[in-house]
Scaffold this active site. Structure first.
Site, mmCIF file in Angstrom:
data_model
loop_
_atom_site.group_PDB
_atom_site.id
_atom_site.type_symbol
_atom_site.label_atom_id
_atom_site.label_comp_id
_atom_site.label_asym_id
_atom_site.label_seq_id
_atom_site.Cartn_x
_atom_site.Cartn_y
_atom_site.Cartn_z
ATOM 1 N N PRO A 119 0.823 -1.219 0.000
ATOM 2 C CA PRO A 119 0.000 0.000 0.000
ATOM 3 C C PRO A 119 0.845 1.252 0.000
ATOM 4 C CG PRO A 119 0.171 -0.865 2.216
ATOM 5 C CD PRO A 119 0.897 -1.844 1.324
ATOM 6 N N GLY A 120 0.307 2.305 -0.586
ATOM 7 C CA GLY A 120 0.926 3.613 -0.462
ATOM 8 C C GLY A 120 0.302 4.343 0.707
ATOM 9 N N HIS B 23 6.744 -2.923 3.198
ATOM 10 C CA HIS B 23 5.322 -3.210 3.463
ATOM 11 C C HIS B 23 4.437 -2.010 3.174
ATOM 12 C CE1 HIS B 23 5.220 -0.696 7.008
ATOM 13 N NE2 HIS B 23 4.089 -1.194 7.435
#
Length: 472
Positions: A366-367, A391
């Protein structure tokens, strides 16, 4: 030869391996090296590394991979983290981005999700007919069949097969150590999101041409709408961490173990405290994977309510980034800790689940809220970091600092509020989410570039946010 994306740092207690571009490395600060040196003082440690999203945590930095042998090994609640089993889940739909073009429709979908997944931290979940004991013991396999909608359609079944691990086996007698109030609270929280950096995000995919064949094998296409879920083991994992950390601290005192950081907890793997933590941690991993699955089931219902009964919703993958687990590397069994790092196996690796044996499994990164997320696949060269990658984006400033430095207008601009491509949020009062604004995080594109340039993994697809549901 100089490598701007990797360095080995000789600390007083041992070597630290860092996979990050120079700019990201120097921005980490001295505290991360101090924490690494403390971690490296744990006996018999084989290897320790940071990914480019590394930042200061409690006892251990988020972004850490640490390795011990099974014989003479140690296990550390601090190098797992308090949110045991926290991880990512992605589902694919048969919708295209054009189907969600209208802001009003995205808001309708967000409201339908909120109706099924409470965002208040202590609210009761959508699922009241589950047996917590079954979930803790069996993970996904402890859920009633009605919550596994593709269980009887083998050609389309992905719920139980497209996961890193659907069930962790452990000594179930250890469950008796958890007090009754925690059972009640954890049962209420099944199928709930939690707060902090947890989210449910609606995204549009853009396939990377260099990995288009892999994307096709995974069922990805340009413009496809996907759902990314980030959550963990809720109060059950928190209880396990608290209870076990107390026992581990007592064991450390008896054995004369410790470092200059009193918050760094660890114990011999074969000790009573070490085994207690190992087995209860596995129960929390079972809780976490089932919790994400239940939320996905609820989101599936919300999509069908909004777009009709023919809406498809298949599992791409579910994986963790806060855990310790026995893995085989070469011909040796090792105990790997990952705190804020993601396993990314390449094509052909025997650790892949069967559906992804030929391609390598999806690594879900994820950003920050309002920026892109990524679907990646591991590279063979990733073996040098035990197939661990980042992560997420990783925090660049604390929650309090973010609240002081970022204005509501700056946050609104980054989310494109009021524009056609607005990232729709479930909160109308942006003040409540400033500490999770994109300005609180590192540049995810730089993080991904470091991972790619270090030859740990490659990008399969980029995911642009369309709407996000956050807890409070």
């Amino acid at each position: 030869m100089y490598d701007p994306y990797y360095r080995r740092i000789d600390l007083p207690a041992g070597d630290l391996h860092v996979f990050a571009h120079d700019d990201l490395y120097y921005a980490m600060g001295a505290k991360v090296l101090e924490m690494a040196n403390n971690n490296l003082q744990i006996p018999n440690i084989r290897y320790m590394s940071y990914t480019p999203d590394a930042h200061v945590g409690v006892g251990t930095c988020i972004g850490t991979t640490a390795v011990w042998g099974i014989e003479g090994g140690f296990i550390s609640p601090s190098i797992v983290g308090s949110d045991i089993g926290c991880g990512m889940r992605v589902h694919l739909t048969n919708l295209q981005v054009e189907d969600l073009q209208e802001v009003k429709l995205r808001r309708k979908l967000v409201k339908a999700i909120e109706k099924r997944i409470p965002v208040e931290n202590h609210a009761r979940g959508y699922f009241s007919d589950l047996r917590l004991e079954d979930v803790l013991r069996k993970g996904l396999h402890g859920l009633p069949s009605k919550y596994v909608p593709d269980a009887y359609t083998p050609r389309k079944a992905t719920s139980l097969t497209h996961v890193e691990c659907g069930r962790f086996r452990f000594d179930e007698s250890e469950l008796d150590r958890i007090p009754e109030p925690m059972w009640h609270r954890s049962h209420r929280q099944l199928g709930t999101l939690g707060n902090g950096n947890h989210f449910i995000e609606i995204q549009a995919l853009s396939v990377n041409d260099e990995n288009r064949q892999v994307a096709e094998r995974w069922g990805l296409r340009d413009g496809q709408v996907a759902v990314m879920i980030h959550s963990g083991s809720r109060s059950w994992g928190g209880s396990v961490n608290q209870i076990c950390s107390t026992q581990v601290a007592k064991a450390m005192s008896r054995l004369g173990l410790g470092t200059s950081d009193p918050k760094l907890a660890y114990a011999p793997l074969d000790s009573e405290a070490g085994q207690m933590y190992l087995h209860l941690m596995y129960s929390a991993l079972n809780y976490a994977v089932a919790n994400r699955h239940l939320m996905a089931f609820a989101v599936r219902d919300a999509f069908k309510e909004t777009f009709g009964p023919k809406t498809e919703f298949s599992t791409l993958y579910d994986l963790m980034h806060n855990y310790a687990c026995e893995e085989t590397h070469g011909e040796e069994s090792l105990l790997l800790h990952r705190k804020g790092t993601t396993r990314a196996l390449p094509a052909g690796h025997l650790g892949n689940p069967e559906p992804y044996r030929e391609t390598g499994h999806p690594a879900l990164i994820p950003g920050s809220m309002g920026t892109a997320s990524y679907l990646m696949v591991g590279s063979p060269e990733g073996a040098r970091n035990y197939h661990s990658i980042c992560h997420g984006a990783g925090r660049v400033r604390s929650r309090n600092a973010t609240k002081q430095l970022v204005s509501v207008d700056e946050f609104a601009s980054s989310m494109k509020i009021g524009q056609e491509d607005e990232v729709v949020l479930n909160h109308r009062a942006l003040e409540s989410l400033i500490d999770e604004s994109p300005q609180a995080y590192k540049d995810v594109d730089q993080i991904i570039d470091s991972v790619v340039q270090a030859r740990l993994a490659s990008v399969v697809a980029k995911c642009r946010p369309l709407a996000a549901v956050k807890g409070v």
